[in-house]
Motif scaffolding. Structure first.
Motif, short mmCIF file in Angstrom:
data_model
loop_
_atom_site.label_atom_id
_atom_site.label_comp_id
_atom_site.label_asym_id
_atom_site.label_seq_id
_atom_site.Cartn_x
_atom_site.Cartn_y
_atom_site.Cartn_z
N GLU A 54 99.21 87.22 32.09
CA GLU A 54 98.54 87.78 33.06
C GLU A 54 99.22 88.30 34.26
N ALA A 55 98.92 89.43 34.76
CA ALA A 55 99.46 89.73 36.24
C ALA A 55 98.75 88.74 37.21
N PRO A 56 99.43 88.51 38.30
CA PRO A 56 98.77 87.82 39.43
C PRO A 56 97.96 88.71 40.04
N LYS A 57 96.79 88.06 40.72
CA LYS A 57 95.81 88.67 41.35
C LYS A 57 96.30 88.98 42.83
N VAL A 58 96.38 90.28 43.08
CA VAL A 58 96.82 90.63 44.41
C VAL A 58 95.98 91.34 45.33
N ALA A 59 95.65 91.02 46.56
CA ALA A 59 94.76 91.69 47.10
C ALA A 59 95.39 92.34 48.33
N VAL A 60 95.11 93.64 48.82
CA VAL A 60 96.10 94.42 49.64
C VAL A 60 94.95 94.93 50.67
N SER A 61 95.37 94.89 52.05
CA SER A 61 94.10 95.45 52.98
C SER A 61 94.22 96.78 53.03
N ILE A 62 95.16 97.68 53.20
CA ILE A 62 94.77 99.19 53.44
C ILE A 62 95.56 99.97 52.39
N LEU A 63 95.10 101.10 52.39
CA LEU A 63 95.74 102.22 51.28
C LEU A 63 97.28 102.44 51.35
N GLY A 121 100.66 95.00 36.56
CA GLY A 121 99.07 94.88 37.00
C GLY A 121 98.76 95.85 38.10
N GLU A 122 97.72 95.55 38.74
CA GLU A 122 97.04 96.65 39.77
C GLU A 122 96.59 95.77 40.88
N PRO A 123 96.83 95.82 42.03
CA PRO A 123 96.28 94.96 43.15
C PRO A 123 95.07 95.40 43.43
N GLU A 124 94.28 94.78 44.12
CA GLU A 124 92.89 95.08 44.53
C GLU A 124 92.91 95.62 46.00
N LEU A 125 92.47 96.78 46.24
CA LEU A 125 92.51 97.45 47.91
C LEU A 125 91.05 96.86 48.27
N ILE A 126 91.53 96.20 49.57
CA ILE A 126 90.12 95.28 50.00
C ILE A 126 89.40 96.44 50.96
N MET A 127 89.80 97.20 51.92
CA MET A 127 89.08 97.87 52.69
C MET A 127 88.96 99.13 52.25
N ASP A 128 87.83 99.75 52.42
CA ASP A 128 87.63 101.25 51.77
C ASP A 128 88.52 101.96 52.56
N LYS A 129 89.08 103.09 51.55
CA LYS A 129 90.10 103.76 51.87
C LYS A 129 89.84 104.90 53.16
N SER A 130 88.54 105.07 53.04
CA SER A 130 88.05 106.26 54.13
C SER A 130 87.56 105.56 55.22
N ALA A 131 87.68 104.05 55.44
CA ALA A 131 87.16 103.66 56.59
C ALA A 131 88.37 103.51 57.58
#
Length: 398
Positions: free
Chosen positions: A33-42, A56-66
């Motif tokens: 499995e790919a590691p679970k990575v969370a990233v703050s901004i786009l 894998g694909e990291p998780e984007l934390i902050m809504d990109k339009s915010a």
């Protein structure tokens, strides 16, 4: 025919065998499995995803339009943080909303604060003197703008008590880029960038480069978050340092895919080099064109490409300037012959329209966060290319 005894024994053996096989499959799946990575901004998410390409694909934390200013995490975003193996953020000078939840994750996972990593060049938040010196205004510097006592904040904003700092900063918003309270509208009281605590450097940790107030991290280091401008991703050289460090960290927590990460780092670094060359050529035709930005978020981009920004509309992107400020800004536009005023999509452009009224200046748009871009490994290059395109388009418009 099976005996009763063997009939009892065989199902047990089958069950144990099946359990063993399932256990082995589970372990292999986990290992793959790919590691679970969370990233703050786009923009940072895009760089991280480019390193993880094929894994894998990291998780984007902050809504990109915010905007990070006053941002509040949703429960699903908190869960993504809690479930991650690694979190990548710029630092508390930008994403204040992550400070508390990440403090609760200490020791549980890799938390990569990019403003502290090796190879990152940091520019200090600009005061009026630094701003004018950087842009060589010499004897025509506007001393009348050094009196900041009369600044009138017309709007008050409530952000849960985290951003109540209007009384602390009575600043002239044209040239006084004393950005200690504002990063993309990221004014934050809970880490009020304590001005009484000077940033401590030693020669091994930082050295000055050609610009006063610029520092290069030679090793990981904690610093006074209020001293440095957090918009570090707007330097392509910094983006290269981010990509390299992310690749190293991913290889540590996921050695099975280390070769893929390192191959991606090599490719992305080369691509970033081409991007910088292209932008350098494109922007060379507008390097001497003065302009105003909405707020002081772009000095990494400006210094990397020798641009001539002469001021910003506001220090705090969420507070519009008062009537006195508008008058001063219009005088700056006339005296500096600013070819363009740039608004930002996250904030209402009314004040920019008022500033430009009946003046010989154009209105453009710059977006330091890429709010209208689709997330993915190409988003960072698209963001930087868009900045270049919009600058040239506005500054060369007749």
């Amino acid at each position: 025919m099976l005996s009763r005894k063997s009939g009892l024994r065989n199902p047990l053996r089958v069950s144990l065998l099946a359990s063993s096989i399932l256990s082995g499959l589970s372990m292999n799946a986990i290992a793959g499995e790919a590691p679970k990575v969370a990233v703050s901004i786009l923009p940072i998410h895009s760089l991280v995803q480019s390193v993880m390409e094929g894994v894998g694909e990291p998780e984007l934390i902050m809504d990109k339009s915010a905007s990070p200013h006053g941002y509040s995490l949703r429960p699903s975003q908190v869960r993504a943080l809690n479930d991650s193996d690694m979190v990548v953020w710029v630092g508390e000078g930008l994403e204040t909303f992550l400070k508390k939840p990440l403090s609760q994750q200490e020791g549980k996972k890799t938390v990569l604060e990019l403003m502290n990593i090796k190879g990152i060049t940091l520019h200090e938040n600009r005061s009026s003197g630094q701003w004018e010196h950087d842009h060589n205004h010499g004897d025509d510097e506007h001393d009348d703008h050094d009196d900041h006592g009369g600044h009138d904040h017309e709007e008050e904003h409530e952000h849960g008590g985290e951003h109540d700092h209007a009384a602390e900063h009575d600043h002239d918003e044209t040239h006084d880029h004393d950005h200690e309270k504002d990063h993309d509208g990221h004014a934050h009281d809970e880490h009020a960038h304590d001005e009484d605590h000077a940033h401590e450097h030693n020669d091994e940790e930082h050295h000055n480069d050609e610009h006063d107030g610029d520092h290069v991290h030679e090793e990981d280091h904690d610093h006074d978050h209020g001293q440095f401008d957090p918009h570090i991703w707007l330097s392509i050289d910094n983006a290269k340092a981010i990509v390299a460090r992310v690749g190293d960290e991913l290889a540590k927590i996921d050695p099975e895919h280390a070769a893929t990460y390192q191959a991606n780092v090599k490719k992305v670094t080369a691509d970033l080099g081409v991007l910088k060359q292209d932008l350098d050529g494109q922007l060379s035709v507008v390097q001497d064109k003065p302009y105003l930005v909405f707020h002081d978020a772009y000095q990494y981009f400006e210094k990397e490409f020798s641009l001539s920004a002469v001021g910003s509309v506001t220090i705090d992107a969420e507070r519009k300037p008062g009537a006195k400020r508008i008058t001063e800004l219009r005088e700056v536009i006339r005296e500096r012959k600013a070819a363009c005023i740039f608004k930002e999509p996250q904030f209402k452009p009314v004040v920019v329209d008022v500033l430009a009224e009946n003046l010989d200046t154009n209105i453009g748009e710059l977006d330091p966060l890429g709010s209208n871009l689709a997330k993915g490994p190409k988003a960072y290059n698209s963001l930087m290319t868009s900045l270049g395109d919009n600058l040239v388009s506005c500054l060369t418009k007749k």
